[in-house]
Design an enzyme around this catalytic site. Sequence first.
Site, PDB file in Angstrom:
ATOM      1  N   LYS A 295      29.402  51.937  51.429  1.00  0.00           N
ATOM      2  CA  LYS A 295      28.042  52.085  51.960  1.00  0.00           C
ATOM      3  C   LYS A 295      28.063  53.279  52.892  1.00  0.00           C
ATOM      4  CE  LYS A 295      24.801  48.448  52.279  1.00  0.00           C
ATOM      5  NZ  LYS A 295      24.760  47.541  51.364  1.00  0.00           N
ATOM      6  N   TYR A 353      36.908  52.927  53.948  1.00  0.00           N
ATOM      7  CA  TYR A 353      38.036  53.069  53.014  1.00  0.00           C
ATOM      8  C   TYR A 353      38.894  54.289  53.403  1.00  0.00           C
ATOM      9  CZ  TYR A 353      40.214  53.212  48.300  1.00  0.00           C
ATOM     10  OH  TYR A 353      41.086  53.216  47.237  1.00  0.00           O
TER      11      TYR A 353
HETATM   12  P1  NAD Z   1      41.748  46.156  41.968  1.00  0.00           P
HETATM   13  O1  NAD Z   1      40.552  45.741  42.729  1.00  0.00           O
HETATM   14  O2  NAD Z   1      41.649  46.190  40.477  1.00  0.00           O
HETATM   15  O3  NAD Z   1      43.006  45.225  42.366  1.00  0.00           O
HETATM   16  C1  NAD Z   1      43.335  44.966  43.720  1.00  0.00           C
HETATM   17  C2  NAD Z   1      44.148  43.687  43.796  1.00  0.00           C
HETATM   18  O4  NAD Z   1      44.402  43.417  45.200  1.00  0.00           O
HETATM   19  C3  NAD Z   1      43.381  42.468  43.249  1.00  0.00           C
HETATM   20  O5  NAD Z   1      44.218  41.716  42.408  1.00  0.00           O
HETATM   21  C4  NAD Z   1      42.994  41.709  44.499  1.00  0.00           C
HETATM   22  O6  NAD Z   1      42.859  40.321  44.295  1.00  0.00           O
HETATM   23  C5  NAD Z   1      44.157  42.040  45.442  1.00  0.00           C
HETATM   24  N1  NAD Z   1      43.784  41.803  46.841  1.00  0.00           N
HETATM   25  C6  NAD Z   1      42.638  42.184  47.463  1.00  0.00           C
HETATM   26  N2  NAD Z   1      42.605  41.704  48.723  1.00  0.00           N
HETATM   27  C7  NAD Z   1      43.763  41.013  48.911  1.00  0.00           C
HETATM   28  C8  NAD Z   1      44.299  40.276  50.003  1.00  0.00           C
HETATM   29  N3  NAD Z   1      43.631  40.147  51.150  1.00  0.00           N
HETATM   30  N4  NAD Z   1      45.504  39.672  49.844  1.00  0.00           N
HETATM   31  C9  NAD Z   1      46.183  39.779  48.664  1.00  0.00           C
HETATM   32  N5  NAD Z   1      45.727  40.464  47.604  1.00  0.00           N
HETATM   33  C10 NAD Z   1      44.526  41.071  47.715  1.00  0.00           C
HETATM   34  O7  NAD Z   1      42.172  47.569  42.542  1.00  0.00           O
HETATM   35  P2  NAD Z   1      42.983  48.785  41.873  1.00  0.00           P
HETATM   36  O8  NAD Z   1      42.018  49.760  41.331  1.00  0.00           O
HETATM   37  O9  NAD Z   1      44.058  48.259  40.993  1.00  0.00           O
HETATM   38  O10 NAD Z   1      43.619  49.453  43.179  1.00  0.00           O
HETATM   39  C11 NAD Z   1      44.926  49.133  43.660  1.00  0.00           C
HETATM   40  C12 NAD Z   1      45.224  49.993  44.869  1.00  0.00           C
HETATM   41  O11 NAD Z   1      45.102  51.381  44.527  1.00  0.00           O
HETATM   42  C13 NAD Z   1      44.255  49.770  46.043  1.00  0.00           C
HETATM   43  O12 NAD Z   1      44.967  49.867  47.248  1.00  0.00           O
HETATM   44  C14 NAD Z   1      43.276  50.902  45.884  1.00  0.00           C
HETATM   45  O13 NAD Z   1      42.639  51.218  47.098  1.00  0.00           O
HETATM   46  C15 NAD Z   1      44.197  52.014  45.411  1.00  0.00           C
HETATM   47  N6  NAD Z   1      43.481  53.104  44.707  1.00  0.00           N
HETATM   48  C16 NAD Z   1      42.829  52.868  43.526  1.00  0.00           C
HETATM   49  C17 NAD Z   1      42.176  53.934  42.897  1.00  0.00           C
HETATM   50  C18 NAD Z   1      41.448  53.746  41.581  1.00  0.00           C
HETATM   51  O14 NAD Z   1      40.894  54.736  41.073  1.00  0.00           O
HETATM   52  N7  NAD Z   1      41.430  52.584  40.971  1.00  0.00           N
HETATM   53  C19 NAD Z   1      42.163  55.192  43.476  1.00  0.00           C
HETATM   54  C20 NAD Z   1      42.821  55.385  44.684  1.00  0.00           C
HETATM   55  C21 NAD Z   1      43.493  54.328  45.272  1.00  0.00           C
END
Ligand code: NAD
Length: 447
Positions: A295, A353
């Site tokens: 947001k 974030y």
């Molecule tokens: P996702 O939402 O698909 O998966 C995240 C996982 O973390 C989920 O299984 C969720 O249940 C778990 N999770 C969330 N809160 C939690 C908590 N309090 N305790 C335990 N587990 C928890 O996300 P993703 O796209 O696979 O991203 C994984 C990581 O990579 C994240 O840190 C994200 O910020 C980072 N990231 C992702 C991208 C992208 O393009 N997808 C880009 C940059 C960074």
Amino acid sequence: MTDRYSDFINTPIGKKLAGALGLPAPVPLERYNPAEPQVPGMIMAIGESAAFEQVVADLVAEHVDVRRNLAPRDRPHAVLIGVDHATTVEELEHGLMQAQAAVKSVARNGRVIVISKHPELATGIEEHAVAVGVTGFVRSLAHELRAGATANGVQLTAQPSSGELTALTQAVRFFLSKRSVFVSGQFLPVDPNQTGATVDRVHPLAGKVALVTGAARGIGAEIARTLSRDGATVVGIDIPAAGDALASVCNEIGGLAVQVDITAMDAPEKIFAALKQRGLKADIVVHNAGITRDKLFVNMDAMQFNSVLEVNLAAQLRFNKAFLGSDVQGDAPRMVTLSSTSGIAGNRGQTNYAVSKAGVIGLVESSAADFAAAGGSINAVAPGFIETEMTSRIPFATREVARRLNSLQQGGKPEDVAEVIAFLVSDAAAGVNGQTLRVCGQNLVGA
Ligand code: NAD
């Protein structure tokens, strides 16, 4: 998640259309397969320093086909350029320009790797300018390369003290391999005097125990699978609401599932208890769990702001404080945390974030000495646009733009991030500590 545009543009009609209209034409990337040779083709080597010669000798000793001259039709998999000896602009001009013809002939999905001095190692104004100047070359060349080829740099952070340059060669090997497929325009500073152990190429993590948070889906599930494939016993962690998905991933790889919300104050204790119950110590920790609550800052309530900082940053700080020096810490702990290109460049709608993801870069920098003292390392990876459930929630038009805005003109896959992490937690990365490596295909926007 499927990238329908990429699929279409790689059909005969799609290729014609892309050529006629000048549309982005992403090339299918060749991804890592441990059953194939780790260095998938011939290398053209152009350089003259002692460190460069040692890397070449190490590669030749491992039966890599390294050449000093190319025949007219040769298409090298990689061009390895050594300019770490350059102390003057003239030496740099010569070192880079003599690689021009070889770069022109590099194969599809090929690599250009430049070995240079880290600016901190340079003495004097010109030598420092030259060391920083190399970064401009690599970043620009990475933008210019086509057909899935990438350019990256390895920077020496110390003067090599002996003929042992294993850590430098390992970093070069990482960039030569398909593990680095979505890494482009990046630099890996390496201490060449950290020799590390001899690495089992097929199972580099054999005998290691790896904790992976957020392992139920997305990037975390792929990290769990990749570390397991490389030989580690994986302990997957996720929230109870994701228990079924977590169990399914952990069953698939013979790992252990632990349902914990990492933001709970007693989360470290619960995780440690689960390890102790099975007589395990954690050699590897991957802080992957993360959330977004996007947001504009002026419209964001405190709950949205704080919850992101709690999951993505505060929980990690608490865990690390309890972990280092504890009786569940492995002998040479290697940790990787997930940052994001949003944490480096900032992103509209992501103040919360970006605080958390820039914060973990700070965490890594300030923890590096403690991890080194414990015989290990801590690093971050900063993914760009990766095809997961998280990014599938981005509105269509924004998503389509985000996915094309990098030098490889496509989103990365969860396994692309996982492969980089698998390298960073292995002994092959013994010379890398306190760094943040972007896995973003060289995002064109932002830093
Ligand atoms: P996702 O939402 O698909 O998966 C995240 C996982 O973390 C989920 O299984 C969720 O249940 C778990 N999770 C969330 N809160 C939690 C908590 N309090 N305790 C335990 N587990 C928890 O996300 P993703 O796209 O696979 O991203 C994984 C990581 O990579 C994240 O840190 C994200 O910020 C980072 N990231 C992702 C991208 C992208 O393009 N997808 C880009 C940059 C960074």
